[in-house]
Design an enzyme around this catalytic site. Structure first.
Site, PDB file in Angstrom:
ATOM      1  N   GLY A 298      22.647  49.848   9.651  1.00 36.64           N
ATOM      2  CA  GLY A 298      21.378  49.148   9.544  1.00 36.64           C
ATOM      3  C   GLY A 298      20.228  50.023   9.985  1.00 36.64           C
TER       4      GLY A 298
ATOM      5  NE  ARG B  99      23.955  49.946   2.224  1.00 34.47           N
ATOM      6  CZ  ARG B  99      24.009  49.699   3.525  1.00 34.47           C
ATOM      7  NH1 ARG B  99      24.576  48.568   3.949  1.00 34.47           N
ATOM      8  NH2 ARG B  99      23.499  50.544   4.415  1.00 34.47           N
TER       9      ARG B  99
ATOM     10  CG  ASP C 126      22.958  50.039  27.001  1.00 37.84           C
ATOM     11  OD1 ASP C 126      22.653  50.291  28.183  1.00 37.84           O
ATOM     12  OD2 ASP C 126      22.253  49.316  26.263  1.00 37.84           O
TER      13      ASP C 126
ATOM     14  NE  ARG D  69      27.940  41.785   6.219  1.00 41.69           N
ATOM     15  CZ  ARG D  69      27.136  40.728   6.198  1.00 41.69           C
ATOM     16  NH1 ARG D  69      27.558  39.578   6.710  1.00 41.69           N
ATOM     17  NH2 ARG D  69      25.912  40.820   5.716  1.00 41.69           N
TER      18      ARG D  69
ATOM     19  CG  HIS E 253      22.583  45.080  27.434  1.00 41.56           C
ATOM     20  ND1 HIS E 253      23.316  43.987  27.047  1.00 41.56           N
ATOM     21  CD2 HIS E 253      21.846  45.417  26.344  1.00 41.56           C
ATOM     22  CE1 HIS E 253      23.038  43.669  25.792  1.00 41.56           C
ATOM     23  NE2 HIS E 253      22.148  44.535  25.352  1.00 41.56           N
TER      24      HIS E 253
ATOM     25  NE  ARG F 133      23.893  41.365  22.008  1.00 40.88           N
ATOM     26  CZ  ARG F 133      22.782  42.056  21.815  1.00 40.88           C
ATOM     27  NH1 ARG F 133      22.810  43.376  21.924  1.00 40.88           N
ATOM     28  NH2 ARG F 133      21.648  41.445  21.508  1.00 40.88           N
TER      29      ARG F 133
ATOM     30  CB  ILE G 131      19.751  50.463  15.315  1.00 41.42           C
ATOM     31  CG1 ILE G 131      18.747  49.406  15.771  1.00 41.42           C
ATOM     32  CG2 ILE G 131      20.136  51.346  16.500  1.00 41.42           C
ATOM     33  CD1 ILE G 131      19.265  48.481  16.853  1.00 41.42           C
TER      34      ILE G 131
END
Length: 308
Positions: free
Chosen positions: A145, A170, A247, A167, A271, A224, A147
């Site tokens: 994406g 492409r 992080d 995901r 984080h 995450r 980032i």
């Protein structure tokens, strides 16, 4: 139209708003600035968890929730009917990309070991030099994406080669699909994970993922915590076969008894990739734009669909 934002500074950062728009600062759920009944646009506090969603039940006129975070996992599936959820895609690209580049360089150039030696007033050349280097590394970015693109752009001057994973593949852009990871991981010196937390990505970094990474590889997780299975992560890192820069952890804050704190091959930050001084100006430029769009009936950007 009433808008709630979580920072006093945001009042001067949103820019000029249309007549009839009232902006109030709602920093704490237990100290609301006015009656919540007529709030139509709400910006929750940055990094607020699922507990913040309890306020949704007190906002009957709410139509838009604009997050200040790129991740929306704490909010997905909790929106009342008719409420649009928007994330802060793009706001955190520079800061998170900077953190990733810093973390990679710090680990490869053994800055953690040198920092520990400095604290002991010990000249550690013989123990850690020559160090590894970033130049020439094969970098696998999982999460293609905005980032991920920012990370690629900032790493490009280091003469590295890239493989990007999203995901779904492409092919026309040279981006591979997640299903190809078992084939791609063994050829990566550095694996950077930047995916959102969804049902599909929860536990993505598992025993098999880690085992597929080659000896000496570096894992960088800036997504995450639950994207990684903590037990598998601890077990693999304990062998010393690979290293990591994290992080995010599961849980957060990381318990003091976690072995991750003291592993010499782990760089750990709390984080903070998106917590920089430039956050609020960038974030409230987005908020102001979204409020103006909403007030004029234009389509909102960054709407969250299927957890993204």
């Amino acid at each position: 139209m009433k808008v709630w934002i979580p920072h006093q500074a945001g009042l001067n950062l949103v820019g000029e708003l249309p007549p009839g728009v009232t902006v109030e600062v709602a920093e704490h759920a237990d100290r609301l600035p006015s009656a919540p009944a007529d709030v139509r646009f709400w910006v929750p506090p940055f990094l607020s968890g699922s507990d913040a969603t309890a306020l949704l039940g007190e906002l009957p006129e709410l139509e838009v929730v604009q997050l200040l975070s790129a991740g929306a996992d704490a909010w997905v599936g909790r929106m009342p009917d008719g409420v649009t959820l928007c994330d802060a895609r793009g706001v955190h690209d520079p800061s998170t990309a900077e953190w990733v580049v810093t973390a990679i360089l710090a680990q490869l150039r053994a800055f953690g070991a040198f920092a520990r030696a400095q604290a002991e007033r010990r000249w550690a050349y013989d123990g850690h030099a020559p160090t590894d280097e970033l130049t020439g590394k094969r970098v696998l970015i999982v999460g293609a994406g905005s980032i991920g693109t920012a990370v690629r752009d900032r790493l490009a001057p280091f003469e590295v080669s890239f493989t990007l994973v999203a995901r779904t593949a492409r092919a026309e852009q040279g981006v591979h699909g997640v299903a190809e990871l078992p084939r791609l991981l063994p050829d990566a010196d550095v694996v950077v994970v930047l995916v959102p937390l969804t049902d599909q990505t929860r536990g993505l970094i598992d025993k098999d993922f880690l085992a597929a990474m080659p000896d000496g590889a570096l894992l960088v997780n800036a997504s995450r915590g639950p994207v990684a299975r903590t037990e598998a992560l601890v077990a693999e890192l304990a062998t010393g076969r690979i290293s990591a820069a994290l992080d995010v952890t599961d849980p957060e804050p990381l318990p003091a008894e976690s072995p991750l704190w003291t592993m010499p091959n782990v760089l750990l930050t709390p984080h903070v990739a998106g917590s920089v001084r430039g956050l609020l100006p960038r974030a409230y430029r987005l908020v102001g734009d979204q409020v103006r769009r909403f007030a004029s009936g234009q389509p909102l950007i960054n709407t969250v669909v299927d957890g993204y």
